[in-house]
Design a protein around this motif. Structure first.
Motif, PDB file in Angstrom:
ATOM      1  N   ARG A  21       0.712  -1.416   0.073  1.00 60.65           N
ATOM      2  CA  ARG A  21      -0.069  -0.160   0.175  1.00 60.65           C
ATOM      3  C   ARG A  21       0.930   1.335  -0.150  1.00 60.65           C
ATOM      4  O   ARG A  21       0.515   2.289  -0.569  1.00 60.65           O
ATOM      5  CB  ARG A  21      -1.087  -0.087   1.231  1.00 60.65           C
ATOM      6  CG  ARG A  21      -2.253  -0.702   0.989  1.00 60.65           C
ATOM      7  CD  ARG A  21      -3.237  -0.401   2.168  1.00 60.65           C
ATOM      8  NE  ARG A  21      -3.217  -1.596   2.876  1.00 60.65           N
ATOM      9  CZ  ARG A  21      -3.039  -1.830   4.110  1.00 60.65           C
ATOM     10  NH1 ARG A  21      -2.848  -0.895   4.921  1.00 60.65           N
ATOM     11  NH2 ARG A  21      -2.801  -3.215   4.690  1.00 60.65           N
ATOM     12  N   PHE A  22       1.952   1.133   0.796  1.00 66.79           N
ATOM     13  CA  PHE A  22       2.761   2.505   0.736  1.00 66.79           C
ATOM     14  C   PHE A  22       3.427   2.723  -0.565  1.00 66.79           C
ATOM     15  O   PHE A  22       3.299   3.802  -1.172  1.00 66.79           O
ATOM     16  CB  PHE A  22       3.937   2.110   1.675  1.00 66.79           C
ATOM     17  CG  PHE A  22       4.949   3.122   1.823  1.00 66.79           C
ATOM     18  CD1 PHE A  22       4.765   4.508   2.249  1.00 66.79           C
ATOM     19  CD2 PHE A  22       6.261   3.034   1.218  1.00 66.79           C
ATOM     20  CE1 PHE A  22       5.694   5.392   2.475  1.00 66.79           C
ATOM     21  CE2 PHE A  22       7.304   3.838   1.312  1.00 66.79           C
ATOM     22  CZ  PHE A  22       6.943   5.102   1.901  1.00 66.79           C
ATOM     23  N   ILE A  23       3.901   1.641  -1.293  1.00 68.46           N
ATOM     24  CA  ILE A  23       4.400   1.759  -2.527  1.00 68.46           C
ATOM     25  C   ILE A  23       3.412   2.219  -3.482  1.00 68.46           C
ATOM     26  O   ILE A  23       3.650   3.081  -4.375  1.00 68.46           O
ATOM     27  CB  ILE A  23       4.988   0.448  -3.066  1.00 68.46           C
ATOM     28  CG1 ILE A  23       6.396  -0.076  -2.111  1.00 68.46           C
ATOM     29  CG2 ILE A  23       5.520   0.588  -4.526  1.00 68.46           C
ATOM     30  CD1 ILE A  23       6.925  -1.278  -2.580  1.00 68.46           C
ATOM     31  N   LEU A  24       2.373   2.020  -3.447  1.00 73.33           N
ATOM     32  CA  LEU A  24       1.267   2.388  -4.480  1.00 73.33           C
ATOM     33  C   LEU A  24       0.761   3.606  -4.016  1.00 73.33           C
ATOM     34  O   LEU A  24       0.159   4.316  -5.044  1.00 73.33           O
ATOM     35  CB  LEU A  24      -0.044   1.378  -4.332  1.00 73.33           C
ATOM     36  CG  LEU A  24       0.337  -0.115  -4.960  1.00 73.33           C
ATOM     37  CD1 LEU A  24      -0.767  -0.913  -4.875  1.00 73.33           C
ATOM     38  CD2 LEU A  24       1.001  -0.048  -6.402  1.00 73.33           C
ATOM     39  N   GLN A  25       1.001   4.256  -2.937  1.00 76.74           N
ATOM     40  CA  GLN A  25       0.603   5.600  -2.515  1.00 76.74           C
ATOM     41  C   GLN A  25       1.682   6.544  -3.129  1.00 76.74           C
ATOM     42  O   GLN A  25       1.302   7.708  -2.717  1.00 76.74           O
ATOM     43  CB  GLN A  25       0.519   5.730  -0.966  1.00 76.74           C
ATOM     44  CG  GLN A  25      -1.013   5.035  -0.589  1.00 76.74           C
ATOM     45  CD  GLN A  25      -1.036   4.930   0.859  1.00 76.74           C
ATOM     46  OE1 GLN A  25       0.165   5.239   1.739  1.00 76.74           O
ATOM     47  NE2 GLN A  25      -1.947   4.626   1.404  1.00 76.74           N
ATOM     48  N   GLN A  26       3.062   6.096  -3.345  1.00 80.14           N
ATOM     49  CA  GLN A  26       4.059   6.975  -3.693  1.00 80.14           C
ATOM     50  C   GLN A  26       3.693   7.506  -5.135  1.00 80.14           C
ATOM     51  O   GLN A  26       2.663   7.177  -5.726  1.00 80.14           O
ATOM     52  CB  GLN A  26       5.310   5.901  -3.815  1.00 80.14           C
ATOM     53  CG  GLN A  26       5.727   5.575  -2.578  1.00 80.14           C
ATOM     54  CD  GLN A  26       5.951   6.687  -1.493  1.00 80.14           C
ATOM     55  OE1 GLN A  26       6.565   7.555  -1.633  1.00 80.14           O
ATOM     56  NE2 GLN A  26       4.930   6.605  -0.345  1.00 80.14           N
ATOM     57  N   PRO A  27       4.297   8.615  -5.484  1.00 87.25           N
ATOM     58  CA  PRO A  27       4.233   9.342  -6.754  1.00 87.25           C
ATOM     59  C   PRO A  27       4.401   8.334  -7.832  1.00 87.25           C
ATOM     60  O   PRO A  27       5.288   7.381  -7.806  1.00 87.25           O
ATOM     61  CB  PRO A  27       5.241  10.433  -6.846  1.00 87.25           C
ATOM     62  CG  PRO A  27       5.593  10.721  -5.325  1.00 87.25           C
ATOM     63  CD  PRO A  27       5.284   9.212  -4.856  1.00 87.25           C
ATOM     64  N   LEU A  32       7.148   3.635 -11.074  1.00 84.88           N
ATOM     65  CA  LEU A  32       7.420   3.356 -12.639  1.00 84.88           C
ATOM     66  C   LEU A  32       9.080   3.122 -12.352  1.00 84.88           C
ATOM     67  O   LEU A  32       9.354   2.227 -13.412  1.00 84.88           O
ATOM     68  CB  LEU A  32       6.965   4.328 -13.742  1.00 84.88           C
ATOM     69  CG  LEU A  32       5.533   4.465 -13.736  1.00 84.88           C
ATOM     70  CD1 LEU A  32       5.282   5.680 -14.895  1.00 84.88           C
ATOM     71  CD2 LEU A  32       5.150   3.271 -14.286  1.00 84.88           C
ATOM     72  N   SER A  33       9.846   3.794 -12.006  1.00 85.56           N
ATOM     73  CA  SER A  33      11.073   3.689 -11.920  1.00 85.56           C
ATOM     74  C   SER A  33      11.639   2.264 -10.991  1.00 85.56           C
ATOM     75  O   SER A  33      12.498   1.816 -11.660  1.00 85.56           O
ATOM     76  CB  SER A  33      11.817   4.758 -11.271  1.00 85.56           C
ATOM     77  OG  SER A  33      11.620   4.988  -9.655  1.00 85.56           O
ATOM     78  N   LEU A  34      10.940   2.019 -10.171  1.00 82.68           N
ATOM     79  CA  LEU A  34      11.124   0.802  -9.347  1.00 82.68           C
ATOM     80  C   LEU A  34      10.649  -0.221 -10.054  1.00 82.68           C
ATOM     81  O   LEU A  34      11.477  -1.371 -10.295  1.00 82.68           O
ATOM     82  CB  LEU A  34      10.206   0.846  -8.074  1.00 82.68           C
ATOM     83  CG  LEU A  34      10.565  -0.262  -7.016  1.00 82.68           C
ATOM     84  CD1 LEU A  34      11.924  -0.233  -6.418  1.00 82.68           C
ATOM     85  CD2 LEU A  34       9.298  -0.396  -5.818  1.00 82.68           C
ATOM     86  N   LEU A  35       9.634  -0.141 -10.854  1.00 85.69           N
ATOM     87  CA  LEU A  35       9.125  -1.225 -12.038  1.00 85.69           C
ATOM     88  C   LEU A  35      10.312  -1.389 -13.139  1.00 85.69           C
ATOM     89  O   LEU A  35      10.622  -2.563 -13.344  1.00 85.69           O
ATOM     90  CB  LEU A  35       7.851  -0.867 -12.565  1.00 85.69           C
ATOM     91  CG  LEU A  35       7.472  -1.873 -13.286  1.00 85.69           C
ATOM     92  CD1 LEU A  35       6.929  -3.242 -12.830  1.00 85.69           C
ATOM     93  CD2 LEU A  35       5.851  -1.397 -14.042  1.00 85.69           C
ATOM     94  N   ALA A  36      11.097  -0.581 -13.507  1.00 85.89           N
ATOM     95  CA  ALA A  36      11.817  -0.259 -14.451  1.00 85.89           C
ATOM     96  C   ALA A  36      12.940  -0.941 -13.973  1.00 85.89           C
ATOM     97  O   ALA A  36      13.899  -1.599 -14.903  1.00 85.89           O
ATOM     98  CB  ALA A  36      12.028   1.074 -15.067  1.00 85.89           C
TER      99      ALA A  36
END
Length: 83
Positions: A21-27, A32-36
């Motif tokens: 939830r914390f990650i999804l609340q981030q900008p 997207l950079s974490l996913l990349a």
């Protein structure tokens, strides 16, 4: 109050679902950079696996990528806890 005197975050903020939830609340740029980064390490692991064998591909895929992703998320969470 010094850093060592700070109250620890509540235990419910340390679980898997709370972290997700914390990650999804981030900008979006952080998500997207974490996913990349995760996709990049997956591609790197496949290339290393093909070139040098399963050990090096597994090492990158199972050790290096989660460590770097965890460091990024933990740094972001520490930034939140300081506020």
């Amino acid at each position: 109050m010094g850093q060592h005197e700070r109250a620890s975050p509540p235990p419910e903020s340390r679980g898997f679902w709370a972290t997700l939830r914390f990650i999804l609340q981030q900008p979006r740029t952080f998500v997207l950079s974490l996913l990349a980064i995760v996709i990049g390490f997956a591609v790197l692991a496949v290339h290393l696996d093909n070139a040098y064998g399963e050990v090096w591909g597994g090492l990158v895929g199972l050790v290096v990528a989660p460590l770097i992703g965890g460091w990024l998320v933990r740094a972001r969470m520490n930034k939140r806890d300081r506020r």
